[in-house]
Design a protein around this motif. Structure first.
Motif, PDB file in Angstrom:
ATOM      1  N   MET A  55       0.849  -1.195   0.000  1.00  0.00           N
ATOM      2  CA  MET A  55       0.000   0.000   0.000  1.00  0.00           C
ATOM      3  C   MET A  55       0.889   1.251   0.000  1.00  0.00           C
ATOM      4  SD  MET A  55      -3.042   1.352   0.066  1.00  0.00           S
ATOM      5  CE  MET A  55      -4.159   0.053   0.610  1.00  0.00           C
ATOM      6  N   LEU A  56       0.621   2.162  -0.906  1.00  0.00           N
ATOM      7  CA  LEU A  56       1.416   3.386  -0.983  1.00  0.00           C
ATOM      8  C   LEU A  56       0.860   4.434  -0.024  1.00  0.00           C
ATOM      9  CD1 LEU A  56       1.940   3.802  -4.843  1.00  0.00           C
ATOM     10  CD2 LEU A  56       3.383   2.613  -3.182  1.00  0.00           C
ATOM     11  N   THR A  57       1.762   5.253   0.517  1.00  0.00           N
ATOM     12  CA  THR A  57       1.329   6.365   1.350  1.00  0.00           C
ATOM     13  C   THR A  57       0.746   7.453   0.455  1.00  0.00           C
ATOM     14  OG1 THR A  57       3.447   7.528   1.209  1.00  0.00           O
ATOM     15  CG2 THR A  57       3.211   5.864   2.964  1.00  0.00           C
ATOM     16  N   GLU A  58       0.054   8.401   1.073  1.00  0.00           N
ATOM     17  CA  GLU A  58      -0.526   9.506   0.297  1.00  0.00           C
ATOM     18  C   GLU A  58       0.567  10.292  -0.416  1.00  0.00           C
ATOM     19  OE1 GLU A  58      -3.608  10.565  -0.578  1.00  0.00           O
ATOM     20  OE2 GLU A  58      -4.157   8.585   0.173  1.00  0.00           O
ATOM     21  N   ARG A  59       1.716  10.467   0.250  1.00  0.00           N
ATOM     22  CA  ARG A  59       2.808  11.216  -0.368  1.00  0.00           C
ATOM     23  C   ARG A  59       3.369  10.466  -1.571  1.00  0.00           C
ATOM     24  NH1 ARG A  59       7.018  13.515   3.753  1.00  0.00           N
ATOM     25  NH2 ARG A  59       7.779  11.366   3.879  1.00  0.00           N
ATOM     26  N   GLN A  60       3.511   9.158  -1.426  1.00  0.00           N
ATOM     27  CA  GLN A  60       3.998   8.355  -2.552  1.00  0.00           C
ATOM     28  C   GLN A  60       3.018   8.376  -3.713  1.00  0.00           C
ATOM     29  OE1 GLN A  60       4.571   4.672  -0.411  1.00  0.00           O
ATOM     30  NE2 GLN A  60       6.799   4.962  -0.291  1.00  0.00           N
ATOM     31  N   ARG A  61       1.735   8.314  -3.389  1.00  0.00           N
ATOM     32  CA  ARG A  61       0.712   8.369  -4.441  1.00  0.00           C
ATOM     33  C   ARG A  61       0.788   9.698  -5.193  1.00  0.00           C
ATOM     34  NH1 ARG A  61      -4.223   5.259  -3.751  1.00  0.00           N
ATOM     35  NH2 ARG A  61      -5.426   7.142  -4.127  1.00  0.00           N
TER      36      ARG A  61
END
Length: 341
Positions: free
Chosen positions: A1-7
């Protein structure tokens, strides 16, 4: 699962790469007004995204580009759909105000407008492509080693061709194979005949026929249909304008595939209903492993009439293409629904 920042960073990289076709670095991302992270933070996140398989680094000192996995995540979770600008909507709508009295005109115009609006290659398959199915198949001997194959389709179209029968193969054996074919394949769309021939007919035939493979080969030759399906291409040479296809050999393999109508028909026959996106190596044909194929089916009165497709580089404007295909497929369903009441 990607973090919001990574997304967010992945989304920015793909959006920028689609526009520029150049690897994206951390400094260029940090200069954007909608990004508040430092170049060092962005670099760390980019390294993590690369380690997770969402990004690739084409050169040691270059920025990153999306991987097939990155594009897939983008299409499934990040892309903003339905963003068709008013000008493009008007062009699509004006297409449907033109008076076109033939099915071929409608399909050809649809292919043309899509390639013009996207600068990619459009592929449009018309109603008879999938609606036309096998009604009856017959072999009529005319000599010891020759027969006439007669194919009757559900639309009433009749084809016949002369085929050769191997000298050591009896007509009785051929007739048994024909009987199995009719039992198994009547009602199967013409575009799916070849795959069904080798799976269903081949499985049954193999139970008793010593010459199973040779019998299937004769039937395969007999069922080869004339390329009279309503398939239209537009903008095939648009590939030449894409930076990814500067390699002439790479372009040639794609253009060669586009000349193979039966292969395209077979490729489209395995696609699901609705909108489908196949990215890079998700495509079943090796020639377009560096491309993305986005398709949309159109239906009327509960019957699937055909498919519209866009073929372009993996660095495709997915939001725009999906939006246009959704718009055009719905309008075509309304227009062609009048033909299939």
């Amino acid at each position: 699962m990607l973090t919001e920042r990574q997304r967010m960073i992945l989304n920015v990289i793909i959006d920028d790469y689609i526009r520029s076709a150049e690897p994206i670095g951390s400094r260029s991302i940090s200069k954007r007004s909608d990004v508040s992270f430092s170049p060092a933070t962005i670099r760390n996140e980019m390294a993590d995204l690369e380690e997770l398989g969402f990004l690739e680094q084409p050169h040691t000192s270059a920025g990153r580009i999306p991987s097939i996995k990155g594009y897939r995540y983008y299409v499934d979770h990040l892309v903003r759909l339905g963003e068709v600008n008013d000008q493009d909507v008007q062009k699509v709508r004006s297409f449907f105000t033109e008076k076109m009295n033939q099915m071929e005109q409608i399909i050809q115009h649809a292919a043309s407008i899509l390639s013009n609006l996207t600068n990619y290659t459009s592929i449009v398959l018309g109603p008879e492509t999938f609606a036309n199915s096998l009604k009856h198949f017959q072999l009529v001997p005319i000599s010891d080693d020759t027969a006439v194959a007669i194919i009757v389709t559900s639309t009433g179209h009749v084809e016949n061709r002369t085929i050769s029968i191997p000298a050591d193969m009896s007509m009785d054996e051929m007739q048994q194979a024909v009987n199995i074919l009719n039992a198994k394949l009547i009602g199967v769309p013409m575009v799916r005949l070849k795959s069904k021939l080798y799976s269903e007919v081949g499985q049954e035939l193999g139970r008793y026929a010593d010459q199973c493979e040779r019998l299937l080969g004769v039937l395969d030759d007999a069922l080869k249909s004339e390329d009279d399906h309503r398939l239209f291409l537009s903008g095939a040479t648009n590939m030449l304008t894409q930076p990814e296809f500067k390699d002439v050999d790479k372009v040639k393999t794609v253009l060669d595939l586009l000349d193979e109508t039966p292969t395209i028909m077979q490729m489209f026959s395995s696609l699901p209903s609705g909108i489908a996106v196949r990215i890079g190596t998700e495509n079943t044909h090796e020639a377009i492993n560096n491309c993305s194929l986005i398709t949309a089916t159109y239906s009327a009165h509960g019957q699937q009439l055909g498919t519209i497709g866009i073929l372009g580089p993996t660095r495709m404007d997915y939001g725009k293409v999906i939006g246009l295909l959704d718009l055009l497929s719905k309008d075509m369903a309304v227009l062609l629904g009048r033909w299939y009441k």
